[in-house]
Write a protein that holds these residues in place. Structure first.
Motif, PDB file in Angstrom:
ATOM      1  N   THR A  94      13.322   5.431  -6.545  1.00  0.00           N
ATOM      2  CA  THR A  94      12.526   5.403  -7.769  1.00  0.00           C
ATOM      3  C   THR A  94      11.436   4.342  -7.653  1.00  0.00           C
ATOM      4  O   THR A  94      11.653   3.266  -7.089  1.00  0.00           O
ATOM      5  N   VAL A  95      10.275   4.685  -8.207  1.00  0.00           N
ATOM      6  CA  VAL A  95       9.127   3.776  -8.195  1.00  0.00           C
ATOM      7  C   VAL A  95       8.543   3.744  -9.596  1.00  0.00           C
ATOM      8  O   VAL A  95       8.110   4.784 -10.121  1.00  0.00           O
ATOM      9  N   GLN A  96       8.561   2.574 -10.226  1.00  0.00           N
ATOM     10  CA  GLN A  96       7.907   2.432 -11.525  1.00  0.00           C
ATOM     11  C   GLN A  96       6.444   2.085 -11.285  1.00  0.00           C
ATOM     12  O   GLN A  96       6.138   1.070 -10.649  1.00  0.00           O
ATOM     13  N   ALA A  97       5.548   2.935 -11.753  1.00  0.00           N
ATOM     14  CA  ALA A  97       4.124   2.712 -11.494  1.00  0.00           C
ATOM     15  C   ALA A  97       3.292   3.397 -12.560  1.00  0.00           C
ATOM     16  O   ALA A  97       3.657   4.465 -13.071  1.00  0.00           O
ATOM     17  N   ASP A  98       2.188   2.770 -12.904  1.00  0.00           N
ATOM     18  CA  ASP A  98       1.174   3.363 -13.766  1.00  0.00           C
ATOM     19  C   ASP A  98       0.135   4.000 -12.844  1.00  0.00           C
ATOM     20  O   ASP A  98      -0.583   3.294 -12.134  1.00  0.00           O
ATOM     21  N   LEU A  99       0.060   5.308 -12.848  1.00  0.00           N
ATOM     22  CA  LEU A  99      -0.832   6.004 -11.922  1.00  0.00           C
ATOM     23  C   LEU A  99      -2.305   5.766 -12.238  1.00  0.00           C
ATOM     24  O   LEU A  99      -3.172   6.102 -11.431  1.00  0.00           O
ATOM     25  N   GLU A 100      -2.596   5.181 -13.386  1.00  0.00           N
ATOM     26  CA  GLU A 100      -3.981   4.818 -13.703  1.00  0.00           C
ATOM     27  C   GLU A 100      -4.376   3.512 -13.005  1.00  0.00           C
ATOM     28  O   GLU A 100      -5.553   3.195 -12.906  1.00  0.00           O
ATOM     29  N   GLY A 101      -3.363   2.765 -12.538  1.00  0.00           N
ATOM     30  CA  GLY A 101      -3.638   1.478 -11.919  1.00  0.00           C
ATOM     31  C   GLY A 101      -3.561   1.545 -10.416  1.00  0.00           C
ATOM     32  O   GLY A 101      -3.991   2.525  -9.787  1.00  0.00           O
ATOM     33  N   GLU A 102      -2.981   0.513  -9.836  1.00  0.00           N
ATOM     34  CA  GLU A 102      -2.884   0.443  -8.379  1.00  0.00           C
ATOM     35  C   GLU A 102      -1.956   1.542  -7.876  1.00  0.00           C
ATOM     36  O   GLU A 102      -0.858   1.746  -8.400  1.00  0.00           O
ATOM     37  N   TRP A 103      -2.407   2.254  -6.852  1.00  0.00           N
ATOM     38  CA  TRP A 103      -1.631   3.375  -6.323  1.00  0.00           C
ATOM     39  C   TRP A 103      -0.423   2.844  -5.562  1.00  0.00           C
ATOM     40  O   TRP A 103      -0.549   1.995  -4.668  1.00  0.00           O
ATOM     41  N   PRO A 104       0.779   3.329  -5.879  1.00  0.00           N
ATOM     42  CA  PRO A 104       1.971   2.837  -5.192  1.00  0.00           C
ATOM     43  C   PRO A 104       2.055   3.363  -3.759  1.00  0.00           C
ATOM     44  O   PRO A 104       1.421   4.355  -3.410  1.00  0.00           O
ATOM     45  N   ASP A 105       2.865   2.702  -2.946  1.00  0.00           N
ATOM     46  CA  ASP A 105       3.080   3.147  -1.573  1.00  0.00           C
ATOM     47  C   ASP A 105       4.078   4.303  -1.598  1.00  0.00           C
ATOM     48  O   ASP A 105       5.276   4.106  -1.796  1.00  0.00           O
ATOM     49  N   LEU A 106       3.593   5.500  -1.386  1.00  0.00           N
ATOM     50  CA  LEU A 106       4.431   6.693  -1.433  1.00  0.00           C
ATOM     51  C   LEU A 106       4.609   7.320  -0.058  1.00  0.00           C
ATOM     52  O   LEU A 106       5.153   8.417   0.061  1.00  0.00           O
ATOM     53  N   GLY A 107       4.131   6.644   0.968  1.00  0.00           N
ATOM     54  CA  GLY A 107       4.235   7.199   2.309  1.00  0.00           C
ATOM     55  C   GLY A 107       3.327   8.400   2.480  1.00  0.00           C
ATOM     56  O   GLY A 107       2.274   8.495   1.838  1.00  0.00           O
ATOM     57  N   GLU A 108       3.733   9.321   3.349  1.00  0.00           N
ATOM     58  CA  GLU A 108       2.990  10.560   3.582  1.00  0.00           C
ATOM     59  C   GLU A 108       3.882  11.736   3.218  1.00  0.00           C
ATOM     60  O   GLU A 108       4.538  12.334   4.079  1.00  0.00           O
TER      61      GLU A 108
END
Length: 278
Positions: A94-108
């Motif tokens: 699980t990754v808590q992230a606001d997609l409007e902000g800094e893009w999380p590291d999701l790999g490829e």
């Protein structure tokens, strides 16, 4: 205020769980429809909520791991709890992230799934471009959207106020048009503009009726209660009274007492690949 926020999140989470239960077959059919060259092993569920897509994807692709992304810590906590209960904790990150902000590291990821989430973004076009850049070679991006919140009552019901639910939905749609301008967007056009080639578009009609009557009733009650909060100030006094009778479990007119309920809506899915690679 914190209590109200937590209560609202719990209500929303319950509705998401009921949505997952009642629309599971439709979700599975859309996953099966995706134009995948091979079963993906690295999957991202963008705006995962409490995990409807996450668990459907894990079930369909038993060798895959899913990164579930959402802004809500509470939703992600519920998703993790369910993963543990089902023995799937080692296949979920699980990754808590606001997609409007800094893009999380999701790999490829080889598959990115975004169901009923992109229309919440102020700038979804930027997110589409970020997904484009993150996908592994040959990866697929699946966007799924509902045609508005489901309806539950026959058009002529309740008998005392014919068309009540239709008016509630119309008022809700007007409000959403102000606050969620990308709801109802043509995501095929947006995907093309972001550098994708759309490989397919599919719309399915959803109607889940009496065989799930208890869950349908709870879904209708929770959903209409949330809509009431948003539209109470624009409904007529008579409509509001009739709606409150439907939403009162102790009323003889309670929605929980009806045997003519069904979940009725449509889902549209777009499957896309980076242009030039499909």
């Amino acid at each position: 205020m914190a209590h109200d926020h937590r209560h609202d999140l719990d209500v929303q989470a319950d509705i998401l769980d009921l949505d997952a239960e009642l629309l599971a077959g439709h979700t599975a059919s859309l996953i099966d429809w995706l134009p995948l060259a091979a079963n993906p092993r690295r999957i991202v569920d963008l705006g995962c909520g409490t995990g409807a897509g996450t668990f459907a994807l894990l079930d369909r692709f038993p060798e895959a791991r899913v990164t579930a992304v959402d802004t809500s810590a509470e939703h992600l906590e519920r998703l993790r709890d369910k993963a543990v209960q089902h023995g799937l904790a080692d296949r979920v990150r699980t990754v808590q992230a606001d997609l409007e902000g800094e893009w999380p590291d999701l790999g490829e990821p080889e598959l990115v799934w975004a169901s009923a989430s992109l229309h919440h973004l102020a700038d979804p076009d930027r997110t589409l471009r970020r997904v484009h850049d993150a996908l592994a070679p040959g990866g697929v991006f699946a966007v799924v959207e509902l045609a508005g919140f489901p309806r539950f009552l026959p058009d002529e019901a309740p008998e005392e106020r014919p068309g009540l639910e239709k008016r509630v939905h119309a008022a809700s749609e007007r409000r959403h048009a102000e606050h969620l301008p990308h709801r109802g967007a043509d995501w095929g056009v947006k995907l093309t503009a972001a550098g994708f080639t759309v490989k397919g578009e599919r719309t399915i009609a959803v109607e889940v009726g009496r065989s799930h009557s208890e869950a349908v009733g709870r879904y209708a009650l929770g959903g209409l209660r949330r809509m009431r909060q948003a539209v109470a100030n624009v409904l007529s006094a008579d409509d509001l009274t009739a709606l409150d009778q439907l939403l009162d479990p102790g009323s003889p007119h309670s929605i929980l007492r009806r045997d003519d309920l069904a979940v009725r809506t449509e889902r549209t899915a777009w499957a896309a690949v980076p242009a030039g690679l499909g």
